[in-house]
Write a protein that holds these residues in place. Structure first.
Motif, short mmCIF file in Angstrom:
data_model
loop_
_atom_site.label_atom_id
_atom_site.label_comp_id
_atom_site.label_asym_id
_atom_site.label_seq_id
_atom_site.Cartn_x
_atom_site.Cartn_y
_atom_site.Cartn_z
N SER A 129 0.98 0.13 -2.82
CA SER A 129 -0.08 0.38 -3.80
C SER A 129 0.30 1.50 -4.76
CB SER A 129 -1.39 0.71 -3.09
OG SER A 129 -1.26 1.86 -2.27
N LEU A 130 0.90 2.54 -4.25
CA LEU A 130 1.34 3.63 -5.12
C LEU A 130 2.47 3.17 -6.04
CD1 LEU A 130 1.31 6.56 -2.52
CD2 LEU A 130 -0.23 6.31 -4.48
N ALA A 131 3.37 2.36 -5.51
CA ALA A 131 4.53 1.92 -6.30
C ALA A 131 4.14 0.95 -7.40
CB ALA A 131 5.56 1.28 -5.37
N VAL A 145 -3.56 -7.69 -3.41
CA VAL A 145 -4.25 -8.48 -2.39
C VAL A 145 -3.78 -8.04 -1.01
CG1 VAL A 145 -4.78 -10.79 -1.55
CG2 VAL A 145 -4.32 -10.43 -3.99
N LEU A 146 -4.71 -7.55 -0.21
CA LEU A 146 -4.43 -7.14 1.17
C LEU A 146 -4.98 -8.20 2.12
CD1 LEU A 146 -3.56 -4.85 3.22
CD2 LEU A 146 -5.99 -4.21 3.22
N ALA A 168 -8.01 1.46 8.31
CA ALA A 168 -7.41 2.45 7.41
C ALA A 168 -6.79 1.77 6.20
CB ALA A 168 -6.36 3.27 8.16
N ALA A 169 -6.13 0.64 6.42
CA ALA A 169 -5.52 -0.10 5.31
C ALA A 169 -6.60 -0.60 4.35
CB ALA A 169 -4.70 -1.26 5.84
N GLU A 170 -7.73 -1.05 4.89
CA GLU A 170 -8.82 -1.50 4.03
C GLU A 170 -9.37 -0.34 3.21
OE1 GLU A 170 -11.97 -3.74 5.68
OE2 GLU A 170 -10.70 -5.31 6.50
N ALA A 171 -9.57 0.81 3.85
CA ALA A 171 -10.11 1.97 3.14
C ALA A 171 -9.17 2.38 2.00
CB ALA A 171 -10.31 3.14 4.11
N TRP A 172 -7.88 2.36 2.25
CA TRP A 172 -6.91 2.72 1.21
C TRP A 172 -6.98 1.73 0.05
CZ3 TRP A 172 -3.64 6.96 1.16
CH2 TRP A 172 -2.68 6.98 0.15
N GLY A 241 -12.52 -4.55 -5.23
CA GLY A 241 -13.25 -3.81 -4.21
C GLY A 241 -14.03 -4.67 -3.24
N ASN A 242 -13.78 -5.98 -3.24
CA ASN A 242 -14.53 -6.89 -2.37
C ASN A 242 -13.70 -7.36 -1.20
OD1 ASN A 242 -16.84 -6.77 -3.91
ND2 ASN A 242 -16.32 -8.58 -5.13
N ARG A 243 -14.40 -7.56 -0.07
CA ARG A 243 -13.82 -8.23 1.08
C ARG A 243 -14.20 -9.71 0.98
NH1 ARG A 243 -15.72 -3.34 3.24
NH2 ARG A 243 -14.17 -2.13 4.41
#
Length: 250
Positions: A129-131, A145-146, A168-172, A241-243
């Protein structure tokens, strides 16, 4: 969601963790939709097989593969920079890096499992995500997309490490979505970060190995790939921002 064909035509999409069954299905679907697909995996052999399968199935499709150590932020940034330099744009990052460890009970949780899962399921999301953030913002159809699991919302006693890592991955990812929202200003986000939630994944080889298993609530990797492509069919503001649940909510 639609078939993703028009929205993905000519898009440049990176796929992290592309060597597994979900990766293979996703490479195939993105190539079918006309995307330029840039795949990575930490297993060069599995990666090459997945890339070759997508190329063979869709003659003329541009599908490339490069082993990348996503635990190295510098390597992730270099992958993003080289991809954008070569193709002129990046329109998506699909994060499929996975892994699972569990225990028979909560007290039997092995902290070594957490140390592994934190790297696979959290650190790699942070680094990709940072890259890719800047390039996705520059795109007119950027998507991150996660792939997550229902266990992040309702972890079980024996899956404490796995559930915590997925959460944690979802929060990020949701923080990334908030960044896209703020950067879009009054016009709304131009890029989007979305989370596809499954109970677990199933593919043909699993069914062949366990012909009597029901796999209740599991998502076939082909259906997952269809949902991934569908993220581009919707406006950024509607998916950011949606699941997006591909299984029953717990």
């Amino acid at each position: 969601m639609g078939n993703g064909n028009g929205a993905l035509e000519g898009a440049v999409v990176a796929v992290a963790g592309a060597g597994g069954a979900a990766g293979r299905a996703t490479l195939l679907r993105l190539a079918e939709a006309g995307a330029v697909v840039v795949a990575s995996d930490n297993d060069p052999v599995r990666l090459a097989e997945a890339v070759d399968a997508a190329r063979y199935a869709h003659g003329g499709a541009t599908v490339t593969g490069e082993p990348v150590d996503l635990l190295d932020l510098g390597a992730a940034r270099a992958w993003a920079a080289e991809t954008e330099k070569e193709y002129g744009r990046i329109d998506g990052l699909v994060h499929l890096v996975g892994g699972w460890r569990g225990s028979a009970s909560f007290p039997q949780t092995d902290m070594a499992d957490w140390e592994l899962l934190e790297k696979l399921l959290v650190r790699t999301v942070q680094h990709t995500s940072l890259a890719f953030h800047d390039a996705l913002v520059r795109s007119d159809r950027g998507r991150f997309v996660l792939i997550s699991a229902a266990g992040a919302a309702k972890p079980t006693a024996g899956n404490a490490a796995y559930g915590a890592a997925k959460a944690a991955a979802e929060a990020w990812t949701l923080a990334l979505a908030d960044a896209f929202r703020k950067e879009g200003g009054e016009e709304g986000p131009a890029a989007a970060a979305a989370i596809l939630v499954v109970k677990a994944l199933v593919h043909d080889a699993m069914r062949a190995e366990r012909p009597n298993a029901k796999f209740a609530g599991f998502t076939d990797v082909k259906d997952l790939a269809e949902a991934v492509a569908g993220v581009w069919d919707e406006p950024a503001s509607e998916v950011n921002g949606n699941r997006l649940w591909l299984t029953e909510k717990p």
